[in-house]
Enzyme design. Structure first.
Site, PDB file in Angstrom:
ATOM      1  N   CYS A  76       0.829  -1.214   0.000  1.00 36.02           N
ATOM      2  CA  CYS A  76       0.000   0.000   0.000  1.00 36.02           C
ATOM      3  C   CYS A  76       0.862   1.262   0.000  1.00 36.02           C
ATOM      4  O   CYS A  76       1.532   1.546  -0.970  1.00 36.02           O
ATOM      5  CB  CYS A  76      -0.977  -0.028   1.164  1.00 36.02           C
ATOM      6  N   HIS A 178      -3.913  -4.897  -0.147  1.00 32.09           N
ATOM      7  CA  HIS A 178      -3.527  -5.425   1.158  1.00 32.09           C
ATOM      8  C   HIS A 178      -3.587  -6.953   1.176  1.00 32.09           C
ATOM      9  O   HIS A 178      -4.645  -7.517   1.435  1.00 32.09           O
ATOM     10  CB  HIS A 178      -4.454  -4.865   2.248  1.00 32.09           C
ATOM     11  N   GLU A 180      -2.587  -8.860   3.375  1.00 33.00           N
ATOM     12  CA  GLU A 180      -2.921  -9.294   4.744  1.00 33.00           C
ATOM     13  C   GLU A 180      -4.417  -9.261   5.007  1.00 33.00           C
ATOM     14  O   GLU A 180      -4.881  -9.792   6.010  1.00 33.00           O
ATOM     15  CB  GLU A 180      -2.147  -8.450   5.762  1.00 33.00           C
TER      16      GLU A 180
END
Lengths: 197, 273
Positions: A76, A178, A180
């Site tokens: 990001c 993202h 994650e």
């Protein structure tokens, strides 16, 4: 050991949890020695480009990141800071990638909502990061600025216009989305990064 | 490479109408939390217990929920620690984004929740009473993590008004006006709950959802009234919502998220499958 660079930007905890879920231990640190010695380095970030760059420069982390030889993954804001320049706060960035970071257009025929928040897909994979993924895999993304497409682009996303969803140059990798927070697709991408020799 | 705004304009013009790619509509289950357990109020009353939040969260993310919202409906200072512990457990266990809301009134509250793994926070009554909170949060953490929740009710005069305190307190503020100012202050998303529709299962409030979505430069999450899969289609098409939130129909398995997303996809709505 994986080092996650600690600085004044968010989502560090989420990255560490995501690594834990795939069985990978990591340390969140701004210690130059630890970062240099790590097998892999993750440069996360949710925040403002100008404030983040100032923070990195004050601590010499800017020079450290550029000098790293092991695989590095920017996420990001991390991707944006690895580019040449960001329109956000007219900020000179690390210049690892040749691309510039600009704001999504706010005028014109198609009015875009900014930030782009939600799930979009990635396509035209050109990196080991995307090994095993089917084309047009969905990833979670939240951002107002983007890196244009260029020779270092290794995956593309369209938010009306196509932009760099991911970049790669030598040992430096970066994703605008993202991993994650991108479900199983994100886990695959993190695993692929961890498995880079 | 030196791509500036001029180049963007060119790209924009040549790329209109690309249908295969682009942002999807989001399906968001909402979990109301009390004492660490999930509950759902029917018309904000008559609370029933529907399970462990983390277990439900894992279940929903596995079924294709695009993100989750956790609303702590009994948020008090004593309960704050319990909430932070819950946020940690959620963040460690799910791999999709989530928002935490309920009684959030300070920058410190938000800092702790985000640091422990929440992706966004939603603010409601406190932001209405002190709009500067939105600006502070946006400056400190970025507008992308500031969701403004609005409880709204259509009155006899045909206008939608803002309600506070979980729908108990009426204000004289029109919803369009408050939403507009909040976005100007830095709210990155609007979570709009229609009190007229909430708990009815008769469908979302399409008019106010469309009004906000078509005039504001940020995403609008529609909430309140989901009873069938067709209601979701309606709120994405006629309501132009960016996301739709529901609670009891998911908790009591009246609609399975997997089925809902398959249905929407068949109906030509872009969703993540």
């Amino acid at each position: 050991m994986i080092a996650i660079i600690k600085y004044n930007a968010g989502n560090v905890q989420s990255v560490q949890y995501a690594l834990e879920r795939i069985g990978v231990a990591s340390v969140v640190t701004d210690d130059a020695m630890l970062i240099q010695r790590a097998d892999k380095v993750i440069f996360p970030g949710v925040g403002h480009a100008h404030a983040a760059m100032r923070y990195l420069r004050e601590r010499g982390l800017d020079k450290l990141i550029i000098s790293l030889q092991q695989p590095v993954l920017g996420i990001c804001l991390g991707l944006q800071l690895m580019c040449r320049h960001s329109e956000e706060g007219d900020t000179s960035c690390l210049g690892i990638f040749d691309e510039n970071v600009i704001l999504f257009p706010t005028s014109g025929k198609m009015k875009l909502k900014i930030p782009q928040i939600g799930w979009n897909n990635i396509y035209d994979y050109k990196s080991v990061l995307f090994n095993g993924l089917s084309e047009n895999a969905f990833v979670y993304t939240v951002h107002s600025y983007f890196a244009a497409e260029g020779k270092e682009t290794i995956a593309t996303t369209d938010y009306i216009l196509p932009y760099s969803a991911a970049l790669e140059k030598d040992n430096f990798y970066a994703v605008q989305f993202h991993p994650e927070k991108s479900g199983r697709v994100g886990e695959s991408i993190l695993k692929n990064f961890i498995n880079i020799p | 490479m030196n791509d500036g705004p001029a180049n963007t304009e060119t790209l924009l013009n040549t790329h209109l109408g690309a249908g295969v790619h682009g942002l999807t509509k989001r399906i968001i289950p909402c979990l109301d939390i009390k004492d660490g357990r999930t509950v759902k109020g029917i018309n904000f009353e008559d609370i029933r217990d529907a399970g462990d939040p983390v277990e439900l969260a894992i279940l929903y993310s596995g079924k294709g929920a695009d993100e989750l919202v956790f609303l702590d409906i009994t948020a008090t200072i004593e309960k704050r620690k319990t909430l932070v512990e819950l946020v940690k457990r959620i963040a460690a266990n799910i791999n999709i984004p989530f928002t935490v809301g309920g009684g959030i009134s300070t920058v410190e509250d938000v800092g702790v929740l985000l640091k422990n793994g929440a992706d966004k926070v939603s603010v409601n009554t406190a932001a209405f009473k002190h709009p500067a909170l939105i600006e502070q949060l946006s400056n400190e953490f970025g507008s992308q993590c500031v969701v403004l929740a609005i409880d709204t009710k259509k009155e006899q005069d045909g206008e939608w008004y803002v309600y506070l305190d979980g729908g108990r307190t009426k204000t004289e503020m029109k919803t369009t006006e408050w939403a507009g100012s909040a976005v100007a202050l830095g709210a990155g998303e609007i979570l709009l709950t229609s009190m007229n529709n909430d708990g009815t299962k008769n469908g979302f409030a399409l008019d106010i959802t469309a009004t906000l979505s078509n005039t504001l430069p940020v995403p609008v999450i529609a909430s309140g009234g989901a009873g069938s899969m067709a209601h979701f289609k309606e709120v994405f098409e006629s309501g132009n919502a960016d996301a739709a939130l529901a609670a009891s129909i998911f908790h009591y398995k009246e609609i399975e998220i997997t089925d809902l997303k398959n249905y929407l996809s068949e109906q030509g709505i872009r969703v993540r499958l």
